[in-house]
Motif scaffolding. Structure first.
Motif, short mmCIF file in Angstrom:
data_model
loop_
_atom_site.label_atom_id
_atom_site.label_comp_id
_atom_site.label_asym_id
_atom_site.label_seq_id
_atom_site.Cartn_x
_atom_site.Cartn_y
_atom_site.Cartn_z
N THR A 420 0.83 -1.31 0.06
CA THR A 420 0.06 0.02 0.09
C THR A 420 0.77 1.27 0.05
O THR A 420 2.10 1.06 0.31
N THR A 421 0.37 2.21 -0.32
CA THR A 421 1.16 3.77 -0.50
C THR A 421 0.19 4.79 0.19
O THR A 421 -1.14 4.66 0.27
N GLU A 422 1.08 5.55 1.01
CA GLU A 422 0.30 6.99 1.12
C GLU A 422 0.52 7.56 -0.06
O GLU A 422 0.57 7.27 -1.31
N VAL A 423 0.49 9.13 0.00
CA VAL A 423 0.47 9.94 -1.21
C VAL A 423 1.62 10.96 -1.32
O VAL A 423 1.69 11.62 -0.24
N GLY A 424 2.11 11.01 -2.34
CA GLY A 424 3.24 11.81 -2.59
C GLY A 424 4.35 11.36 -3.47
O GLY A 424 4.15 10.39 -4.21
N GLN A 425 5.44 11.89 -3.18
CA GLN A 425 6.84 11.45 -4.12
C GLN A 425 6.72 9.90 -3.85
O GLN A 425 7.17 9.08 -5.10
N HIS A 426 6.82 9.33 -2.54
CA HIS A 426 6.79 7.93 -2.35
C HIS A 426 6.27 7.33 -3.14
O HIS A 426 6.39 6.05 -3.35
N GLN A 427 4.87 7.65 -3.25
CA GLN A 427 3.71 7.05 -4.15
C GLN A 427 4.26 6.73 -5.34
O GLN A 427 4.05 5.37 -6.13
N MET A 428 4.90 7.88 -6.02
CA MET A 428 5.29 7.67 -7.37
C MET A 428 6.61 6.64 -7.42
O MET A 428 6.60 5.91 -8.50
N TRP A 429 7.40 6.84 -6.60
CA TRP A 429 8.63 6.05 -6.65
C TRP A 429 8.06 4.54 -6.69
O TRP A 429 8.64 3.72 -7.16
N ALA A 430 7.11 4.50 -5.76
CA ALA A 430 6.53 2.84 -5.47
C ALA A 430 5.80 2.52 -6.76
O ALA A 430 5.98 1.46 -7.37
N LEU A 431 5.25 3.35 -7.31
CA LEU A 431 4.35 2.94 -8.77
C LEU A 431 5.61 2.59 -9.65
O LEU A 431 5.39 1.57 -10.41
N GLN A 432 6.71 3.26 -9.84
CA GLN A 432 7.68 3.16 -10.71
C GLN A 432 8.35 1.92 -10.41
O GLN A 432 8.74 1.20 -11.42
N ASN A 433 8.75 1.50 -9.04
CA ASN A 433 9.64 0.41 -9.08
C ASN A 433 9.18 -0.68 -8.04
O ASN A 433 10.17 -1.48 -7.95
N ILE A 434 8.14 -0.75 -7.59
CA ILE A 434 7.77 -1.99 -7.01
C ILE A 434 6.92 -2.58 -8.12
O ILE A 434 6.05 -2.24 -8.60
N HIS A 435 7.30 -3.82 -8.41
CA HIS A 435 6.68 -4.65 -9.53
C HIS A 435 5.97 -5.87 -8.84
O HIS A 435 6.22 -6.25 -7.66
N ARG A 436 4.94 -5.75 -9.40
CA ARG A 436 3.51 -6.54 -8.96
C ARG A 436 3.13 -7.56 -10.11
O ARG A 436 3.15 -7.23 -11.23
N GLU A 437 2.89 -8.91 -9.72
CA GLU A 437 2.32 -9.81 -10.53
C GLU A 437 0.66 -10.22 -10.79
O GLU A 437 0.24 -10.83 -11.63
N HIS A 438 0.12 -9.64 -9.35
CA HIS A 438 -1.23 -9.91 -9.29
C HIS A 438 -2.07 -8.72 -9.04
O HIS A 438 -1.41 -7.79 -8.31
N ALA A 439 -3.46 -8.67 -9.56
CA ALA A 439 -4.09 -7.41 -9.11
C ALA A 439 -4.48 -7.51 -7.59
O ALA A 439 -4.34 -8.52 -7.04
N ARG A 440 -4.96 -6.30 -7.16
CA ARG A 440 -5.20 -6.18 -5.77
C ARG A 440 -4.05 -6.44 -4.85
O ARG A 440 -4.17 -6.54 -3.66
N THR A 441 -2.71 -6.32 -5.29
CA THR A 441 -1.64 -6.35 -4.64
C THR A 441 -0.81 -4.81 -4.51
O THR A 441 0.18 -4.92 -3.88
N PHE A 442 -1.48 -3.90 -5.18
CA PHE A 442 -0.86 -2.73 -4.85
C PHE A 442 -2.17 -1.65 -4.69
O PHE A 442 -3.13 -1.64 -5.59
N ILE A 443 -2.14 -1.26 -3.69
CA ILE A 443 -3.19 -0.37 -3.11
C ILE A 443 -2.96 1.00 -2.78
O ILE A 443 -1.90 1.28 -2.12
#
Length: 626
Positions: A420-443
């Motif tokens: 899960t993420t909060e909102v801000g720069q860290h959210q975008m870094w997570a979007l870019q660099n956290i790799h997910r293979e299944h839906a509902r695993t990035f909130i």
């Protein structure tokens, strides 16, 4: 652990208007009980196993009835907003309806941000609020608020209960409305005198709402037109949004992409709609999407938008979005079709059903890919303009958030973890660099962008999926919005992990002030942050702070190995920026800060920004907070 099959089955039962549980004819059927007891019986009939809430005077009868339930777990939050975000995270992770129970007045109004967050991201939720007795409604009684009126713009539907005669029907309809069509929050406001009134319990076996008939099957003519356009396109692109996740349409999406070899870009809500390991996945598009994904949109001749709403963070300057492309837009909500972008082929329907029909049509046509040259070109862009490379760092002696999160991503089991993420720069870094293979695993909170969402959402996700490793990526500003929920996690033995990317600033606004406001950092610096390690200790959490790159590996291993709640405070420079970026109001091919490996891994700027001033592509090292 709830399987993908069970999540899909829940969705199907909701579509058919049937309860989630073993059946509406429970052991309570035909019994005389109070309204409060009937409320709990309704929840049990819907298969609710967990609710999140906070008691108060006008909800006390409902809480008294809940005391006797053997089927429902109640999670006591430390703030009603936290409870609502927990229910939201629970719903996103499990595919079930999240349930919230609070009292009237301030208890109800404290849920507003959480309700709006769920509404913007189409999350199924039922919020039950206590209300003053019917006889004093409208008299400004103690702890009275018109919560139905207050939340009218941010709910899918709301009910003010007027009689116990309509109680069970109201609950049945509320869960049906929340979970069908385009999912969303539904509010039930219950005057406290009804909670004490006697009634005979009869729970409806089905739902019939003549004015509410969501369309699931797409128009056959439009499906045919879509298939023909796909066959003709030389530079097609799929844009996958949150609707893919909500409707469990990932297999149908992947089938279309692989059959026709069409690259896929994803919105924030659509992350993991296609596995990150699939070579056709170009990842996020828009303001902080990759340069190659944004270029693919700009150069495409056909965009197949699946369960996406063309938000401003995706389109940038609307009249320059995808200038060469015809548009196929698939969405279950007819209000979204043509709202921002006028499609050539509009298809109203459930994206899972519609994509299945398109795939069947393509199969009958014997369709094969004609876009090999396009695909190879897009893949070459991906090699040229990566998000980040290991030999590039804005601050070589400091912890790079990109490296930190890619390392975390590598350590997480992609089949047994939720981020899960909060909102801000860290959210975008997570979007870019956290790799997910299944839906509902990035909130993450996309539409409303709610600071304070990610941490309580992580608690809800962990409660809903106890076998998953759940990690919240937070910023130091966002985390302080709902840090009191550390008590909730500890007391309920919920071993969530919180990784704070700590730059002592409200990072995203700070970055905008750096780029567009001549470093006028007006009230975005958080030099007086608390000691997060001591704060964690006060709540009984394990915690650690790191400041050096060589500490990252060991610290992440320690965090992930903990069987208790754990906070990792990671200090980064206050001036660290998240790139690439599209300036507000600019077209999405007007990109700053993208790495170009053909130029030795430097960040490049393509166009100027007029009155806003030109960005500093290489950030200054002056005044870096150690």
């Amino acid at each position: 652990m709830i399987t993908v099959e069970e999540k899909i089955a829940r969705r199907q039962r909701a579509i058919e208007g049937r309860p989630f549980g073993p059946g509406s004819k429970t052991e309570h059927e035909g019994k005389t009980m109070t309204g409060a007891q009937a409320i709990i019986a309704c929840l049990e009939a819907e298969g609710v196993d967990t609710i999140f809430g906070y008691p108060g005077g006008q909800a006390i009868k409902i809480y008294d009835a809940l005391y006797d339930s053997k089927k429902i777990r109640h999670v006591l939050a430390r703030h009603e907003q936290g409870a609502t975000h927990m229910a939201d995270g629970y719903a996103r992770a499990t595919g079930k309806v999240g349930v919230v129970l609070v009292t009237s007045g301030p208890g109800a109004t404290n849920t507003v941000t959480g309700i709006a967050t769920a509404y913007m991201d189409s999350v199924p939720m039922v919020v039950i609020t206590g209300q003053v007795t019917r006889g004093v409604i409208g008299t400004d009684a103690f702890q009275e608020s018109d919560i139905v009126g207050i939340t009218m713009p941010i709910v899918k539907h709301s009910f003010l209960l007027q009689s116990t005669d309509e109680l069970t029907k109201t609950f049945r309809e509320a869960f049906y409305i929340a979970s069908t069509g385009r999912p969303g929050p539904v509010l039930i406001d219950i005057p406290s005198d009804l909670s004490g009134s006697e009634m005979v319990f009869h729970y409806p076996d089905s739902v019939d709402i003549p004015s509410y008939r969501p369309t699931y099957k797409g128009n056959a003519k439009q499906v045919k037109q879509a298939a023909e356009l796909i066959c003709q396109a030389e530079r097609p692109l799929i844009m996958a949004g949150g609707g893919i996740v909500a409707s469990h349409a990932c297999p149908e999406l992947v089938a279309l992409a692989e059959r026709m070899q069409i690259p896929v870009v994803t919105t924030l809500m659509g992350k993991a709609a296609i596995p990150c390991s699939n070579p056709l996945n170009l990842g996020p598009v828009g303001m902080h999407g990759s340069k190659y994904a944004n270029m693919a949109v700009t150069e495409s001749d056909l965009i197949i938008a699946c369960g996406a709403r063309f938000s401003d963070r995706v389109t940038g300057k609307v009249d320059e979005f995808a200038p060469h492309a015809k548009i196929i837009h698939i969405d279950i909500d007819p209000a979204e079709i043509g709202k921002i972008i006028n499609p050539n082929v509009p298809i109203v329907g459930d994206v899972k059903v519609v994509l299945s029909a398109i795939n069947e049509r393509l199969e009958k046509m014997g369709a094969t890919s004609v876009c090999e040259k396009w695909r190879d070109e897009v893949f070459s862009w991906r090699e040229r303009w990566p998000f980040y490379t290991s030999d590039f760092a804005d601050y070589p002696d400091k912890i790079a958030p990109e490296v930190l999160l890619e390392t975390l991503s590598d350590k997480l089991d992609p089949h047994a973890s939720i981020v899960t993420t909060e909102v801000g720069q860290h959210q975008m870094w997570a979007l870019q660099n956290i790799h997910r293979e299944h839906a509902r695993t990035f909130i993450s909170s996309g539409g409303l962008g709610t600071m304070g969402f990610g941490f309580p959402a992580a608690i809800g996700a962990k409660i809903g999926c106890p076998d998953e490793q759940v990690v919240c990526i937070a910023g130091d500003g966002s985390f302080q919005m709902n840090s009191q929920e550390m008590a909730t996690a500890k007391i309920n033995d919920v071993p969530v992990k919180v990784l704070i990317i700590d730059n002592r600033a409200l990072g995203m606004v700070h970055q905008w002030q750096h780029l567009f406001y001549n470093d006028r950092f007006s009230f975005t610096e958080l030099a007086d942050n608390p000691d997060f390690v001591k704060l964690a200790d006060a709540y009984g959490w394990r915690a650690r702070r790191i400041t050096k790159p060589e500490e990252v590996n060991d610290a992440l291993d320690e965090m992930l190995a903990s069987d208790e709640p754990y906070l990792l405070d990671v200090v980064i420079p206050a001036a660290q920026t998240v790139y690439p970026m599209v300036a507000p109001g600019a077209p999405i091919d007007d990109i700053i800060g993208a790495l170009d490996v053909t130029l030795g891994g430097v960040r490049v700027t393509e166009k100027g920004f007029g009155e806003a001033g030109r960005p500093r592509v290489k950030p200054s090292h002056e005044g870096v907070d150690e």
